[in-house]
Scaffold this motif. Sequence first.
Motif, PDB file in Angstrom:
ATOM      1  N   ASP A   1       7.423  -7.680  -6.346  1.00  0.00           N
ATOM      2  CA  ASP A   1       7.242  -6.862  -7.540  1.00  0.00           C
ATOM      3  C   ASP A   1       5.920  -7.155  -8.250  1.00  0.00           C
ATOM      4  O   ASP A   1       5.187  -6.236  -8.616  1.00  0.00           O
TER       5      ASP A   1
ATOM      6  N   HIS B   1       2.922  -5.749  -6.361  1.00  0.00           N
ATOM      7  CA  HIS B   1       2.749  -4.297  -6.496  1.00  0.00           C
ATOM      8  C   HIS B   1       1.895  -3.980  -7.719  1.00  0.00           C
ATOM      9  O   HIS B   1       1.003  -3.144  -7.665  1.00  0.00           O
ATOM     10  N   SER B   2       2.162  -4.663  -8.829  1.00  0.00           N
ATOM     11  CA  SER B   2       1.411  -4.373 -10.053  1.00  0.00           C
ATOM     12  C   SER B   2      -0.021  -4.888  -9.978  1.00  0.00           C
ATOM     13  O   SER B   2      -0.900  -4.361 -10.664  1.00  0.00           O
TER      14      SER B   2
ATOM     15  N   GLU C   1       0.815  -1.217   0.000  1.00  0.00           N
ATOM     16  CA  GLU C   1       0.000   0.000   0.000  1.00  0.00           C
ATOM     17  C   GLU C   1       0.847   1.265   0.000  1.00  0.00           C
ATOM     18  O   GLU C   1       0.447   2.277  -0.565  1.00  0.00           O
ATOM     19  N   ASN C   2       2.023   1.210   0.604  1.00  0.00           N
ATOM     20  CA  ASN C   2       2.907   2.372   0.665  1.00  0.00           C
ATOM     21  C   ASN C   2       3.895   2.417  -0.495  1.00  0.00           C
ATOM     22  O   ASN C   2       4.721   3.324  -0.563  1.00  0.00           O
ATOM     23  N   GLY C   3       3.837   1.417  -1.380  1.00  0.00           N
ATOM     24  CA  GLY C   3       4.763   1.378  -2.507  1.00  0.00           C
ATOM     25  C   GLY C   3       6.190   1.120  -2.066  1.00  0.00           C
ATOM     26  O   GLY C   3       7.146   1.491  -2.740  1.00  0.00           O
ATOM     27  N   ASP C   4       6.337   0.440  -0.930  1.00  0.00           N
ATOM     28  CA  ASP C   4       7.650   0.150  -0.357  1.00  0.00           C
ATOM     29  C   ASP C   4       8.287  -0.995  -1.135  1.00  0.00           C
ATOM     30  O   ASP C   4       7.893  -2.145  -0.998  1.00  0.00           O
ATOM     31  N   ARG C   5       9.260  -0.685  -1.952  1.00  0.00           N
ATOM     32  CA  ARG C   5       9.860  -1.694  -2.826  1.00  0.00           C
ATOM     33  C   ARG C   5      11.229  -2.176  -2.354  1.00  0.00           C
ATOM     34  O   ARG C   5      11.798  -3.073  -2.961  1.00  0.00           O
TER      35      ARG C   5
END
Length: 193
Positions: free
Chosen positions: A83, A86-87, A66-70
């Motif tokens: 990964d 995320h998409s 949710e936070n885009g923490d990659r």
Amino acid sequence: MHSATTHEPRTLGDHTWQNQAACHTRLGTDPEMFFPEPDEIDRIRAAKTLCAQCPVRRTCLDAALENGDRDGIRGGLTEEERDALHSKLPQRLDYARINATLAGGDVHLSRAERRAVARDAYRAGIPADQLARLLKVTVEHAKKLYRHAAREISHRNTQAVKTAKGTKKTSDTRTTPVTPVRTPARADLGTAA
């Protein structure tokens, strides 16, 4: 309480779950353990072993997505393993989140979950102003969501009638048999991301 089979969606801005994490620094865990290089197999394995024991592993994963923490290992998954998730996040459909939102919870929702909240609220007869508060949108936008929900429900009902009759018209006007598809129950849907 969190367990492997039940999951309470965290509310927006809630970070209290971190106090329950197996990797919490008060337990003497080195935070660098969760930022290994791709070829540091032993460090990755050690971090994942700790994650496997964590009571808030799913919450950690949700927060990372949710936070885009990659970066780093989150929720027991490496950067590369997360990964694809995320998409897929916009299509996630987790009814625990939908139900928590309908109950008044301030939960991070995917696009698919927001549509489901609108559809379920429409079916339940929840007024547009209440939907607007739940989704933090204007009343006008909530009414628009209800119009979309009404069309979607009408379309599904039309498709169900066609399926029940057992035939479907193809573009070249031939009739072909249709195999009825079982509609999954809410419990079957789980999390798509």
